[in-house]
Write an enzyme that holds these catalytic residues in place. Structure first.
Site, PDB file in Angstrom:
ATOM      1  N   GLY A  68      -7.596  -6.342  -0.335  1.00 39.56           N
ATOM      2  CA  GLY A  68      -7.714  -7.113   0.888  1.00 39.56           C
ATOM      3  C   GLY A  68      -6.829  -8.341   0.916  1.00 39.56           C
ATOM      4  O   GLY A  68      -5.666  -8.316   0.509  1.00 39.56           O
ATOM      5  N   GLY A  93     -12.484  -3.599   0.902  1.00 41.29           N
ATOM      6  CA  GLY A  93     -13.805  -3.126   1.310  1.00 41.29           C
ATOM      7  C   GLY A  93     -14.365  -2.073   0.372  1.00 41.29           C
ATOM      8  O   GLY A  93     -15.547  -2.087   0.028  1.00 41.29           O
ATOM      9  N   ARG A 123       0.826  -1.217   0.000  1.00 40.38           N
ATOM     10  CA  ARG A 123       0.000   0.000   0.000  1.00 40.38           C
ATOM     11  C   ARG A 123       0.859   1.266   0.000  1.00 40.38           C
ATOM     12  O   ARG A 123       0.448   2.292  -0.545  1.00 40.38           O
ATOM     13  CB  ARG A 123      -0.948  -0.010   1.202  1.00 40.38           C
ATOM     14  N   LYS A 166     -16.316 -14.155   5.416  1.00 45.33           N
ATOM     15  CA  LYS A 166     -17.652 -13.688   5.780  1.00 45.33           C
ATOM     16  C   LYS A 166     -18.611 -13.662   4.599  1.00 45.33           C
ATOM     17  O   LYS A 166     -18.388 -12.964   3.613  1.00 45.33           O
ATOM     18  CB  LYS A 166     -17.563 -12.286   6.397  1.00 45.33           C
TER      19      LYS A 166
END
Length: 412
Positions: free
Chosen positions: A367, A391, A34, A204
């Site tokens: 992610g 996200g 990043r 998830k």
């Protein structure tokens, strides 16, 4: 949306909101991807004579006030040190976010120099849902600079002070990273080349149902409109809820029982839309998640009691590769297995390699997927684009309005 290249920055102090939420092992950065992704914007601004003040967050500091959060960390000190190495110049770190040290640090910069503020989430007002509290903090941040550049794509889906409120107070523009990310995501949503295959993994189910509903299956309500995607490959921890919804046994695998009815509805909608949903047909299992856990391959979709699924099996790897072979557009978000452990990394490696052979647009949706590509030392140029924000990319593809984009599109 104005681009940073069109912003007059010579001799100006520019507050750059970056996403430097990097993984740490103590104070050691284990993946600086990043930080590297933001270098083009920072080098451009510095090269044009800007005085750059970088603002970023790291982790989720806990505490009711600044002192408690700062005492608990994590500090951006390792990030400032690494950024300095990459830029080839010292990057001093202010001892606070918008206080006396931040003001002195910003004021001490010369043209072409950079500094960094301490972890912006040390300030509780950064993430406050109280508009007035957030705005008051934003005013303190904005007072440090005369220009603002938003380049923290991974934070654009947050209505936080440094993302949403500050650009409304200063002449602002989007950085090169944000511009590139949005350009790729638009290609995924505006007449993508077909077949369009979406690979969704990770833990998830709740994180992915919005994407399934909006991006993949939204056309099922209008039979005259083709679905956005042609094929959906489900893997990772979320796959076990899908398998359970079909009546299969999943042993001790990750299972979100509260979402089974929603998953059943999604599968039914996929059938109406003509979207092919592909689930694992075998698994690599163990009795626990651990480096010394003994992996076993289970044939068939059912997992026996006392075992948990930790990766897709060899038959599923071959099946997924076949389903990706003719793709012209691919979006991948979420690894198929616990790739950090070598015994359960084969599925993630197989999916990544299959996607790397696709000749069309291939997007790794940030992610854990992006982390897996770097962890497995796969060449970044094997994919069209590796996103920095999992996200944010998911929420964009859900059709949600991203506060950071709204702010960058607004005047001044």
């Amino acid at each position: 949306m104005r681009q940073a290249a069109d912003l007059d920055v010579a001799g100006q102090t520019v507050l750059v909101r970056s996403d430097f939420n990097v993984p740490l092992d103590g104070t050691t950065i284990t993946d600086d991807g990043r930080i590297r992704a933001d270098l083009p914007t920072l080098r451009d601004l510095l090269g044009r004579g800007a005085r750059v003040v970088v603002c970023a967050h790291l982790g989720r500091p806990k505490g009711g006030n600044y002192a408690e959060r700062a005492a608990g960390g994590p500090s951006l000190a390792p990030v400032a040190a690494r950024l300095g190495e990459l830029l080839g110049q010292p990057v001093p770190l202010a001892a606070d976010v918008a206080g006396e040290s931040a003001r002195a640090t910003a004021a001490g910069l010369a043209d072409g120099q950079a500094a960094m503020l301490e972890n912006v989430r040390f300030e509780p007002a950064e993430t406050s849902k109280d508009d007035a509290e957030r705005a008051a903090f934003a005013a303190r941040l904005a007072a440090l600079a005369s220009r603002y550049v938003g380049d923290g794509f991974g934070a654009l889906h947050r209505k936080h002070a440094s993302v949403y409120d500050v650009p409304r107070l200063l002449p602002h523009a989007a950085g090169q990273l944000v511009t590139a990310e949005l350009a790729v995501l638009r290609r995924l949503t505006q007449d993508p080349a077909r077949p369009y295959v979406v690979v969704l993994g990770g833990a998830k189910v709740s994180d992915k149902l919005g994407v399934i509903g909006n991006l993949v299956l939204s056309a099922s309500s209008d039979p005259t409109t083709p679905p956005t995607a042609d094929r959906l490959l489900i893997c990772g921890g979320m796959a076990y809820t899908f398998l359970a919804a079909q009546g299969h046994e999943v042993g001790g695998s990750l299972l979100d029982t509260d979402r089974i009815d929603e998953v059943k509805a999604a599968l039914a909608e996929a059938g109406r839309a003509g979207v092919e949903v592909v689930l694992p047909v075998d698994h690599v299992v163990a009795d626990r998640i651990a480096a010394d856990a003994v992996p076993e391959t289970v044939a068939g979709p059912d997992i026996p009691p006392g075992r948990m699924g930790l990766d897709i099996g060899p038959a599923t790897r071959e099946l997924f590769a076949a389903k990706l072979a003719d793709a012209k557009t691919v979006f991948w978000n979420g690894p198929p297995g616990v790739f950090e452990l070598p015994a359960f990394a084969a599925g993630t490696l197989a999916v990544a390699e299959a996607i790397s052979h696709v000749t069309g647009l291939t997007v790794v949706g940030g992610g854990d997927s992006a982390a897996a590509v770097r962890h497995l030392q796969l060449p970044a140029d094997a994919f069209t684009h590796i996103s920095t924000g999992g996200g944010a990319s998911l929420e964009y593809l859900e059709g949600a309005a991203l506060p950071g984009i709204e702010a960058l599109e607004a005047c001044p």
